[in-house]
Design an enzyme around this catalytic site. Sequence first.
Site, PDB file in Angstrom:
ATOM      1  CG  LEU A 143      -1.797  -1.134   1.277  1.00  0.00           C
ATOM      2  CD1 LEU A 143      -2.810  -1.057   2.484  1.00  0.00           C
ATOM      3  CD2 LEU A 143      -2.842  -1.506   0.191  1.00  0.00           C
ATOM      4  CG  HIS A 195      -3.028   1.023  -2.336  1.00  0.00           C
ATOM      5  ND1 HIS A 195      -1.501   1.023  -2.602  1.00  0.00           N
ATOM      6  CD2 HIS A 195      -3.330   0.331  -3.546  1.00  0.00           C
ATOM      7  CE1 HIS A 195      -1.280  -0.004  -3.746  1.00  0.00           C
ATOM      8  NE2 HIS A 195      -2.342  -0.301  -4.018  1.00  0.00           N
ATOM      9  CD  GLN A 234      -5.069  -8.733 -11.007  1.00  0.00           C
ATOM     10  OE1 GLN A 234      -5.825  -8.914 -10.352  1.00  0.00           O
ATOM     11  NE2 GLN A 234      -4.379  -7.541 -11.236  1.00  0.00           N
ATOM     12  CD  GLN A 266      -8.042  -2.667 -11.945  1.00  0.00           C
ATOM     13  OE1 GLN A 266      -7.149  -3.710 -12.079  1.00  0.00           O
ATOM     14  NE2 GLN A 266      -7.621  -1.685 -10.899  1.00  0.00           N
ATOM     15  CB  VAL A 296      -1.849   9.493  -5.352  1.00  0.00           C
ATOM     16  CG1 VAL A 296      -1.098  10.204  -4.224  1.00  0.00           C
ATOM     17  CG2 VAL A 296      -3.283   9.636  -4.913  1.00  0.00           C
ATOM     18  CB  SER A 320       3.367   2.164  -9.626  1.00  0.00           C
ATOM     19  OG  SER A 320       3.095   0.701 -10.034  1.00  0.00           O
ATOM     20  NE  ARG A 361       3.659  -4.866 -11.925  1.00  0.00           N
ATOM     21  CZ  ARG A 361       2.457  -5.118 -12.011  1.00  0.00           C
ATOM     22  NH1 ARG A 361       1.310  -4.257 -11.966  1.00  0.00           N
ATOM     23  NH2 ARG A 361       1.891  -6.406 -11.937  1.00  0.00           N
TER      24      ARG A 361
HETATM   25  P1  AMP Z   1      -3.242  -2.500  -6.860  1.00  0.00           P
HETATM   26  O1  AMP Z   1      -2.940  -2.802  -5.558  1.00  0.00           O
HETATM   27  O2  AMP Z   1      -2.171  -1.877  -7.714  1.00  0.00           O
HETATM   28  O3  AMP Z   1      -4.098  -3.531  -7.593  1.00  0.00           O
HETATM   29  O4  AMP Z   1      -4.125  -1.244  -6.997  1.00  0.00           O
HETATM   30  C1  AMP Z   1      -5.340  -1.372  -5.998  1.00  0.00           C
HETATM   31  C2  AMP Z   1      -6.063   0.112  -6.427  1.00  0.00           C
HETATM   32  O5  AMP Z   1      -5.491   0.994  -6.241  1.00  0.00           O
HETATM   33  C3  AMP Z   1      -6.858  -0.003  -7.838  1.00  0.00           C
HETATM   34  O6  AMP Z   1      -7.927   0.860  -7.873  1.00  0.00           O
HETATM   35  C4  AMP Z   1      -5.605   1.277  -8.388  1.00  0.00           C
HETATM   36  O7  AMP Z   1      -6.288   1.859  -9.490  1.00  0.00           O
HETATM   37  C5  AMP Z   1      -5.429   2.012  -7.290  1.00  0.00           C
HETATM   38  N1  AMP Z   1      -4.308   2.975  -7.293  1.00  0.00           N
HETATM   39  C6  AMP Z   1      -3.087   2.316  -7.617  1.00  0.00           C
HETATM   40  N2  AMP Z   1      -2.120   3.226  -7.887  1.00  0.00           N
HETATM   41  C7  AMP Z   1      -2.728   4.299  -7.784  1.00  0.00           C
HETATM   42  C8  AMP Z   1      -2.543   5.874  -7.571  1.00  0.00           C
HETATM   43  N3  AMP Z   1      -1.156   6.162  -7.823  1.00  0.00           N
HETATM   44  N4  AMP Z   1      -3.499   6.622  -7.322  1.00  0.00           N
HETATM   45  C9  AMP Z   1      -4.710   6.405  -7.235  1.00  0.00           C
HETATM   46  N5  AMP Z   1      -5.168   5.134  -7.269  1.00  0.00           N
HETATM   47  C10 AMP Z   1      -4.079   3.976  -7.354  1.00  0.00           C
END
Ligand code: AMP
Length: 280
Positions: free
Chosen positions: A33, A37, A61, A153, A176, A185, A187
């Site tokens: 997170l 998130h 996925q 997505q 964000v 991210s 990643r």
């Molecule tokens: P993930 O853990 O990468 O599957 O992301 C979970 C949720 O967080 C998804 O709805 C993503 O689109 C959102 N998310 C990931 N990175 C960001 C970000 N930088 N800003 C806003 N939401 C994000």
Amino acid sequence: MHVLSDIQEARQAVRGMQARGESVGLVPTMGALHAGHLSLIEAAKQRCGRVAVSIFVNPMQFGPNEDFQRYPRPMEADLDACLRAGVDVVFTPTAETMYPDSPLTVVQVESMSKGLCGAFRPGHFAGVATVVAKLFNILPTDVAFFGEKDYQQLAIIRRMVRDLNMPIEIVGCPTVRERDGLALSSRNVYLSAVERARAVCLNRSLFAAQHRVVGGELRSDVLTSEIRESILAAGEVVIEYVEVVDAETLAPIETINRPARICLAVRIGVTRLIDNVGVE
Ligand code: AMP
């Protein structure tokens, strides 16, 4: 905060809160997170009385050559972050709990899953739609929050909910970013310092394109070639795609004459990064 890995217990926890008259917001995540998130959790808290977060690195996925094994899983830090953010329920199932048998039922959001990232990650969005449908069934929450960072997505989930009459509202939340504009991210931790510096070419080229649109340039081919040029000028990067698509259907568009999204995916070293901006 309840941390639950059992499906029945998690469902009961959500139903219990609803029985007490509270609405429940869901934030599905794969953990690791970050502030992106947390912004979804904050949006859920603003909107709903209670917040549930799921943390599950969904094997379905990931492609065979993708980063499922090495995807970061800092569970303790994640639970700590949820606690500090005031989350009520965290659902942390194992892969065996989610997929006791390999599923025969798969959710395919047909044409929308084929383009953009779908062209480079076959099966990815079937994995996403299927796990999100399962999470909506396991955690029968009122509203679910997704980031615009993963725009394809978000659009696919909206369409799945509409097509299948799922009794849940989908809320999209803005991306964000770091101070220099790079989208947060999980990643980004894979990037070396040099790659991290190079990665700002994604957001910079997208913001520049946004300005060009405001200035009157509405031709997709002009915008995408300018973006490609500016990304390639940053050095060693591989562009997977740069595309302008309809903001709702994700169909490619030639002229920006309706709400649209400029989306791109780039590989920097072994790291695949995506970003997008909205244009009208
Ligand atoms: P993930 O853990 O990468 O599957 O992301 C979970 C949720 O967080 C998804 O709805 C993503 O689109 C959102 N998310 C990931 N990175 C960001 C970000 N930088 N800003 C806003 N939401 C994000």
